[in-house]
Design a protein around this motif. Structure first.
Motif, mmCIF file in Angstrom:
data_model
loop_
_atom_site.group_PDB
_atom_site.id
_atom_site.type_symbol
_atom_site.label_atom_id
_atom_site.label_comp_id
_atom_site.label_asym_id
_atom_site.label_seq_id
_atom_site.Cartn_x
_atom_site.Cartn_y
_atom_site.Cartn_z
ATOM 1 N N GLY A 182 0.706 -1.256 -0.493
ATOM 2 C CA GLY A 182 0.001 -0.244 -0.048
ATOM 3 C C GLY A 182 0.969 1.256 -0.392
ATOM 4 N N VAL A 183 0.191 2.131 -0.128
ATOM 5 C CA VAL A 183 1.456 3.287 0.128
ATOM 6 C C VAL A 183 1.124 4.290 1.880
ATOM 7 C CG1 VAL A 183 1.309 6.263 -1.231
ATOM 8 C CG2 VAL A 183 -0.146 4.209 -2.163
ATOM 9 N N PRO A 184 2.149 3.901 1.938
ATOM 10 C CA PRO A 184 1.931 4.834 3.287
ATOM 11 C C PRO A 184 1.937 6.243 3.272
ATOM 12 C CG PRO A 184 4.426 4.048 2.954
ATOM 13 C CD PRO A 184 3.637 3.852 1.008
ATOM 14 N N GLU A 185 1.345 7.109 4.475
ATOM 15 C CA GLU A 185 1.044 8.153 3.998
ATOM 16 C C GLU A 185 1.818 9.284 4.913
ATOM 17 O OE1 GLU A 185 -1.223 9.687 3.681
ATOM 18 O OE2 GLU A 185 -1.930 7.904 2.677
ATOM 19 N N PRO A 186 2.340 10.520 5.385
ATOM 20 C CA PRO A 186 3.235 11.255 6.341
ATOM 21 C C PRO A 186 2.827 10.982 7.685
ATOM 22 C CG PRO A 186 2.091 12.372 4.175
ATOM 23 C CD PRO A 186 1.514 10.944 4.495
ATOM 24 N N GLY A 187 4.295 10.297 8.323
ATOM 25 C CA GLY A 187 3.786 10.240 9.634
ATOM 26 C C GLY A 187 4.568 8.861 9.558
ATOM 27 N N GLU A 188 4.016 7.991 9.165
ATOM 28 C CA GLU A 188 4.005 6.789 9.641
ATOM 29 C C GLU A 188 5.132 6.529 9.514
ATOM 30 O OE1 GLU A 188 2.125 3.595 7.110
ATOM 31 O OE2 GLU A 188 0.383 4.999 6.504
ATOM 32 N N ARG A 189 5.746 5.116 10.005
ATOM 33 C CA ARG A 189 7.128 4.971 10.690
ATOM 34 C C ARG A 189 7.157 3.507 9.159
ATOM 35 N NH1 ARG A 189 7.156 1.755 14.507
ATOM 36 N NH2 ARG A 189 9.161 1.111 15.002
ATOM 37 N N VAL A 190 8.321 3.525 9.251
ATOM 38 C CA VAL A 190 8.590 1.895 7.377
ATOM 39 C C VAL A 190 9.713 2.010 7.741
ATOM 40 C CG1 VAL A 190 6.531 3.221 5.861
ATOM 41 C CG2 VAL A 190 9.276 4.008 5.854
ATOM 42 N N THR B 181 20.549 0.018 -11.395
ATOM 43 C CA THR B 181 19.698 -1.714 -11.238
ATOM 44 C C THR B 181 19.611 -1.729 -9.162
ATOM 45 O OG1 THR B 181 20.631 -2.272 -12.750
ATOM 46 C CG2 THR B 181 19.418 -3.639 -11.711
ATOM 47 N N GLY B 182 17.589 -1.362 -9.005
ATOM 48 C CA GLY B 182 17.859 -1.208 -8.039
ATOM 49 C C GLY B 182 17.732 0.052 -6.775
ATOM 50 N N GLY B 183 18.751 0.831 -6.889
ATOM 51 C CA GLY B 183 19.432 1.801 -6.518
ATOM 52 C C GLY B 183 18.393 2.588 -5.847
ATOM 53 N N HIS B 184 17.105 2.240 -5.336
ATOM 54 C CA HIS B 184 16.518 3.191 -4.213
ATOM 55 C C HIS B 184 16.331 2.834 -2.912
ATOM 56 C CE1 HIS B 184 15.415 4.010 -8.594
ATOM 57 N NE2 HIS B 184 15.544 5.444 -7.572
ATOM 58 N N ALA B 185 16.568 3.470 -1.871
ATOM 59 C CA ALA B 185 15.683 3.104 -0.544
ATOM 60 C C ALA B 185 14.235 2.432 -1.111
ATOM 61 C CB ALA B 185 15.670 3.553 0.351
ATOM 62 N N MET B 186 14.422 0.993 -0.450
ATOM 63 C CA MET B 186 12.584 0.050 -1.103
ATOM 64 C C MET B 186 11.535 -0.061 0.548
ATOM 65 S SD MET B 186 13.560 0.075 -4.054
ATOM 66 C CE MET B 186 11.938 -0.896 -4.475
ATOM 67 N N VAL B 187 10.135 0.606 -0.252
ATOM 68 C CA VAL B 187 9.630 0.037 1.312
ATOM 69 C C VAL B 187 9.405 -1.289 1.554
ATOM 70 C CG1 VAL B 187 7.833 0.873 2.234
ATOM 71 C CG2 VAL B 187 8.713 2.347 1.221
ATOM 72 N N THR B 188 9.550 -1.730 2.503
ATOM 73 C CA THR B 188 9.263 -3.548 3.137
ATOM 74 C C THR B 188 8.239 -3.502 3.833
ATOM 75 O OG1 THR B 188 11.149 -3.376 4.137
ATOM 76 C CG2 THR B 188 11.904 -4.176 2.123
ATOM 77 N N ALA B 189 8.280 -2.834 4.348
ATOM 78 C CA ALA B 189 7.127 -2.584 5.336
ATOM 79 C C ALA B 189 6.266 -1.204 5.951
ATOM 80 C CB ALA B 189 7.742 -4.288 6.762
ATOM 81 N N ARG B 190 5.275 -1.462 6.600
ATOM 82 C CA ARG B 190 5.065 -0.330 7.029
ATOM 83 C C ARG B 190 4.260 -1.237 8.222
ATOM 84 N NH1 ARG B 190 -0.426 0.974 3.622
ATOM 85 N NH2 ARG B 190 -0.762 2.838 4.884
ATOM 86 N N LEU B 191 5.297 0.040 9.723
ATOM 87 C CA LEU B 191 6.091 -0.170 10.792
ATOM 88 C C LEU B 191 4.746 -0.381 11.790
ATOM 89 C CD1 LEU B 191 9.556 -0.085 10.921
ATOM 90 C CD2 LEU B 191 7.927 -1.879 10.866
ATOM 91 N N SER B 192 3.724 1.034 11.390
ATOM 92 C CA SER B 192 3.149 1.297 12.110
ATOM 93 C C SER B 192 0.848 1.375 11.680
ATOM 94 C CB SER B 192 2.661 3.321 11.187
ATOM 95 O OG SER B 192 3.824 3.659 12.123
ATOM 96 N N VAL B 193 1.459 0.488 10.675
ATOM 97 C CA VAL B 193 -0.243 0.374 10.149
ATOM 98 C C VAL B 193 0.058 -1.188 9.005
ATOM 99 C CG1 VAL B 193 -1.802 0.701 8.205
ATOM 100 C CG2 VAL B 193 0.015 2.920 9.369
ATOM 101 N N LEU B 194 -0.348 -2.180 9.879
ATOM 102 C CA LEU B 194 -0.834 -3.344 8.715
ATOM 103 C C LEU B 194 -1.583 -3.466 8.020
ATOM 104 C CD1 LEU B 194 0.309 -6.297 9.463
ATOM 105 C CD2 LEU B 194 -2.276 -6.779 10.723
ATOM 106 N N ALA B 195 -1.182 -3.410 6.387
ATOM 107 C CA ALA B 195 -1.935 -3.031 5.567
ATOM 108 C C ALA B 195 -3.176 -3.948 4.958
ATOM 109 C CB ALA B 195 -0.842 -3.376 3.860
ATOM 110 N N ALA B 196 -4.045 -4.089 4.565
ATOM 111 C CA ALA B 196 -5.306 -4.268 4.373
ATOM 112 C C ALA B 196 -4.302 -5.651 3.482
ATOM 113 C CB ALA B 196 -6.733 -4.159 3.954
ATOM 114 N N ASP B 197 -5.549 -6.830 3.762
ATOM 115 C CA ASP B 197 -5.524 -8.103 2.546
ATOM 116 C C ASP B 197 -6.163 -7.933 1.301
ATOM 117 O OD1 ASP B 197 -4.351 -9.565 4.481
ATOM 118 O OD2 ASP B 197 -6.492 -11.130 4.910
#
Length: 400
Positions: A55-63, A76-92
């Protein structure tokens, strides 16, 4: 793997269709492992989040971020990649499909394949081998993702016989899995779709996120033709290109396999050469060794090799390399050399940039910095358009 935790500061931009978008975030690092030598707390990074994964994290969320490629400064692949949202459990995600892409990775993605049992198009794609074909449709095979918009500019040039202002042929992009796996990462594809220059996309193999998903390149090609009704297909890896300065160790070697797939399915393979006048590496000046190996050694079926009629010493070099590539071979069918005139193609490339918002760039070089790279790809598109027009020769071209 290198991990960091961070706080989302802002959403910088997002692109792609709803449900399959890619978001670029500004994230401030809040935690790093003990002894980390770089990318420590307080540093602000740009990070990518895929809607289908987190999902798309919102400002203020921990990731949580994976930053190893960013640390190494890789293209190739040279970005920081969001692997999990620590403040929100994304919906199924919706329980659709059973194709697993990026299999056995912690962030594997479940998708509904066009070719899986129960899918709407399974009956078409399950027809016996030899009874479903590409019907002679031109399929342009390219090494680099950056060639895609230039190929489309060539397709839409007046050489196609449809007129300067007429819409281009129905064109579908098939993305293979040699570069980025998520199609959403490509801003180029998003802009081309918005502008109507692509009617659809298919992601093959481990790549995911297209309008249609396919297990193999063969089914991706058939889906492009028979489900999305493509007149022309362009096959290329996603953004990013992996090379090792060894003869066989580059992701573009799959171009040869793509030529074979197109031929066995009854399509017309058009080999787009990788050519440069500005690459600092000698092995990529003139016709790149990637093209010479993929088309000359890996491809066993014959393809139309679109050769741009360049001027001066570079033109002589490219023509000599193309002659060798299209000479009779001990193993595999002989390629057909198609010399393509370039008149009007610079204008077509410039119009493409203005009409779609895509800015041509290959290995960090713009259209002005490496015109030859884009003219060569446009020449392949021009030849594909001539096949649709029934001339089979391209604008000012000769077949050898």
């Amino acid at each position: 793997m290198m991990w960091r935790d961070g706080e989302v500061l802002s959403l910088r931009s997002a692109w792609g269709p709803a449900g399959r978008s890619c978001a670029e975030l500004e994230v401030r690092v809040s935690a790093a492992p003990a002894g980390a030598r770089c990318l420590g707390p307080g540093q602000v990074l740009r990070a990518i989040a895929y809607e289908q994964v987190t999902g798309v994290p919102e400002p203020g969320e921990r990731v949580r971020l994976e930053v190893s490629a960013l640390d190494r400064g890789l293209g190739t692949g040279g970005h920081a990649m969001v692997t999990a949202r620590l403040s929100v459990l994304a919906a199924d995600a919706p329980c659709e499909g059973h194709l697993v892409k990026a299999r056995y990775m912690p962030d594997q993605v479940m998708v509904a394949g066009a070719d899986e049992q129960g899918a709407a198009h399974h009956e078409v794609l399950s027809r016996p081998v030899g009874t479903l074909h590409l019907d002679g449709a031109p399929v342009v095979v390219a090494d680099l993702h950056s060639s895609l918009p230039a190929v489309l500019a060539g397709l839409r040039s007046a050489a196609g016989g449809r007129g300067e202002d007429a819409p281009g042929p129905r064109t579908v992009y098939v993305m293979t899995d040699g570069g980025a796996l998520p199609l959403a990462y490509s801003r180029t594809v998003a802009l081309l779709r918005e502008a109507g220059w692509l009617v659809g996309t298919v992601t093959a193999g481990q790549a995911w996120g297209g309008d249609l998903e396919a297990v193999s390149l063969h089914n991706a090609l058939l889906a492009a033709r028979h489900v999305l009704r493509a007149e022309v297909v362009v096959v290329a890896q996603g953004p990013g290109n992996l090379g090792t300065d060894t003869p066989w160790g580059f992701s573009g070697v799959a171009c040869g396999d793509a030529v074979n797939a197109v031929a066995v399915l009854g399509g017309r393979p058009v080999a787009c050469l990788r050519v440069s006048e500005a690459d600092a590496r000698e092995r990529h000046r003139g016709v790149s060794h990637h093209s010479l190996t993929a088309y000359g050694r890996v491809a066993l079926a014959a393809a139309d090799v679109a050769v741009p009629l360049l001027e001066g010493p570079l033109g002589e070099q490219v023509l000599a390399q193309a002659r060798r590539l299209c000479a009779p071979r001990a193993v595999g069918a002989q390629h057909r050399r198609v010399d393509v005139a370039l008149d009007g193609l610079m204008e077509a490339l410039t119009r493409m940039e203005a009409a779609t918002g895509v800015r041509l760039s290959t290995m960090g070089r713009s259209l002005d910095a490496d015109r030859t790279a884009f003219l060569t790809a446009a020449a392949a598109g021009r030849h594909a358009a001539s096949l649709l027009a029934g001339t089979g020769r391209g604008h000012g071209a000769g077949v050898h």
